[in-house]
Design an enzyme around this catalytic site. Structure first.
Site, PDB file in Angstrom:
ATOM      1  N   HIS A 139     -23.206  21.650 104.436  1.00 29.39           N
ATOM      2  CA  HIS A 139     -23.396  21.595 102.982  1.00 29.39           C
ATOM      3  C   HIS A 139     -22.472  20.520 102.421  1.00 29.39           C
ATOM      4  O   HIS A 139     -21.365  20.314 102.939  1.00 29.39           O
ATOM      5  CB  HIS A 139     -23.022  22.920 102.335  1.00 29.39           C
ATOM      6  CG  HIS A 139     -23.964  24.025 102.668  1.00 29.39           C
ATOM      7  ND1 HIS A 139     -25.229  24.095 102.142  1.00 29.39           N
ATOM      8  CD2 HIS A 139     -23.846  25.102 103.485  1.00 29.39           C
ATOM      9  CE1 HIS A 139     -25.849  25.172 102.608  1.00 29.39           C
ATOM     10  NE2 HIS A 139     -25.033  25.804 103.433  1.00 29.39           N
ATOM     11  N   CYS A 181     -26.007  17.542 101.495  1.00 27.04           N
ATOM     12  CA  CYS A 181     -26.364  17.099 100.153  1.00 27.04           C
ATOM     13  C   CYS A 181     -25.345  16.057  99.693  1.00 27.04           C
ATOM     14  O   CYS A 181     -24.163  16.160 100.010  1.00 27.04           O
ATOM     15  CB  CYS A 181     -26.343  18.268  99.186  1.00 27.04           C
ATOM     16  SG  CYS A 181     -27.633  19.457  99.532  1.00 27.04           S
TER      17      CYS A 181
END
Ligand SMILES: *[C@@H]1O[C@H](CO)[C@@H](O)[C@H](O)[C@H]1NC(C)=O
Ligand SMILES: *[C@@H]1O[C@H](CO)[C@@H](O)[C@H](O)[C@H]1NC(C)=O
Ligand SMILES: *[C@@H]1O[C@H](CO)[C@@H](O)[C@H](O)[C@H]1NC(C)=O
Length: 429
Positions: A139, A181
């Site tokens: 992430h 991301c």
């Protein structure tokens, strides 16, 4: 005779500083828990690739939480797959650093070859003729990739480590692949073009990356789009002739919902073959079977929506009333945490607007480029200490607001103070 002895002595001294150099690999999954299955699946698959192309385990280091294969929700106990109907990618995977040892600190030490007192104690013991390949699946947020403990690896610290390795002649060439991301922000305006480092990322500095391959039996996503695109390419392509640039172009084309990016020394990408980083040197391995077969990348979903999407899919297929109740409760909890994260981070901006004479609308609805790492890094660390960990995707997705505050000239001290006011105690881990 003398030559033989000298040669033997060099061999016995280890492969560390051989004239022709060797390849090293560092693989890191930055998440844990079953709904994040895909990150560890990507990493396991990457291990199978560098393993089958002959890189010895002594020069591969794997950092992953290792809570998936035996997870109570895993209906293929002891196995992990990275593609629907695909082969087990867990078998034989190294466990150099697992559970609580998967931290930003340990990662930076392992990368830089610093002494480790925990785990397998293996580190990248590379010399000036060696190549290093680093792959993360994780992430992320502006200037950050998250780790399983909810802490952050900061872009500024990563690039500092790279510069120090360059100064210490710890590599000849280094390549990073990062799935997360906003992963472009790990290198944008930070990675020099003249230190023999080439990096590609799943997304630019301000967008999500995407999960793929929902498996209705395993009830989770099996892979990430950018990751499976390069992994499946390395599986089936002749990586001894394919250049890094050719792999990147293919991956960029297939990763069609975000913008795969490249940074650093772009000239490296047409010079080097994929095998210069993902295979053992001086030998050609022709694996008899490809790990994966070609299939459409199904069920693409933004990383931050994965957890809720899984819960909704489970609910749609569930008839048992008690299980339905607990799924509904979990959906509510996830929604509550999402709203809380958004409200608290927006609240920090709101509290500062008046005293700092700022425009709230532009703080919340535009994205400034992260340049002030001296402000952003301590503020993010403070948010993690005081409000919530980075394990929550919606915390990550709203950190651009802290970037905007720092880039608007608000002092870290003032942001820290506001965080103290809004987070009297930690809301969630
Ligand atoms: C998973 O379970 C098997 C069998 O019970 C055990 O041998 C193995 O150590 C476990 N692995 C992990 C990572 O917990
Ligand atoms: C992206 O590619 C997938 C197949 O890999 C396809 O299903 C999807 O429609 C494409 N999306 C866009 C926006 O092109
Ligand atoms: C803000 O908080 C962080 C983390 O708690 C701390 O390291 C830093 O020194 C603080 N910075 C300022 C300027 O108060």
């Amino acid at each position: 005779m003398l030559a033989i002895f000298v040669g033997l002595a060099l061999c016995l001294a280890g492969s560390v500083y051989t004239e022709e150099g060797v390849n090293w690999v560092l693989l890191v999954a930055g998440s844990n828990e079953y709904y994040n299955y895909r990150h560890q699946a990507d990493i396991c698959h990457a291990y199978q690739i560098v393993h089958k192309y002959g890189i010895p385990d002594e020069r591969i280091i794997v950092m992953m939480y290792d809570d998936i294969a035996n997870n109570s929700q895993n209906t293929m106990k002891g196995k992990i797959i990275n593609q629907p109907g695909g082969p087990d990618v867990y078998e034989g995977v190294l466990k150099d650093y697992t559970k609580k040892l998967v931290t930003p600190d340990n990662f930076l030490k392992v990368l830089q070859g610093k002494e480790m007192a925990v785990g397998s104690k293996k580190t990248i013991q590379s010399g000036p003729n060696d190549n290093i390949f680093v792959y993360f699946s994780d992430h992320g947020a502006p200037g950050i990739v998250a780790f399983p403990d909810g802490s952050a690896l900061h872009a500024s610290d990563l690039n500092k480590a790279i510069l120090s390795m360059h100064a210490n002649k710890q590599y000849k060439n280094m390549v990073f692949y990062i799935e997360a991301c906003e992963s472009g922000s790990m290198f944008e305006d930070l990675l020099p073009v003249n230190i023999n480092v080439y990096a590609t990322t799943a997304a630019n500095s301000e967008e999500s990356s995407y999960a793929c391959y929902y498996d209705s039996k395993l009830k989770t996503y099996l892979g990430d789009l950018y990751s499976v695109n390069w992994l499946e390419d390395s599986d089936k392509e002749d990586i001894y002739t394919e250049t890094l640039d050719e792999q990147f172009r293919l991956v960029k084309k297939l990763t069609n919902l975000s913008h795969a990016m490249e940074y650093g020394d772009l000239s490296m990408s047409s010079v080097f073959k994929v095998s210069d980083f993902q295979a053992e040197r001086g030998q050609v391995y022709t694996p008899s079977l490809s790990m994966t077969r070609l299939q459409p990348r199904s069920d693409l979903v933004k990383s931050e929506d994965v957890r809720l999407e899984i819960l909704h899919r489970r609910l749609a297929e569930e008839n048992d009333q008690i299980v339905r109740q607990s799924l509904l409760q979990e959906i509510q909890d996830v929604q509550r945490m999402k709203n809380l994260a958004i409200n608290v981070i927006k609240g920090i901006a709101r509290s500062l607007v008046k005293s700092q004479n700022l425009d709230l609308n532009s703080l919340l609805n535009t994205r400034k480029k992260l340049t002030n790492h001296e402000c952003y890094k301590p503020v993010v660390d403070h948010l993690i200490n005081k409000c919530f960990s980075l394990k929550n995707d919606h915390v990550l997705r709203n950190l651009y607001i802290l970037v905007n505050l720092c880039e608007s000239g608000v002092l870290a001290e003032n942001i820290n103070y506001t965080i103290d006011k809004l987070c009297p105690s930690k809301f969630f881990e």
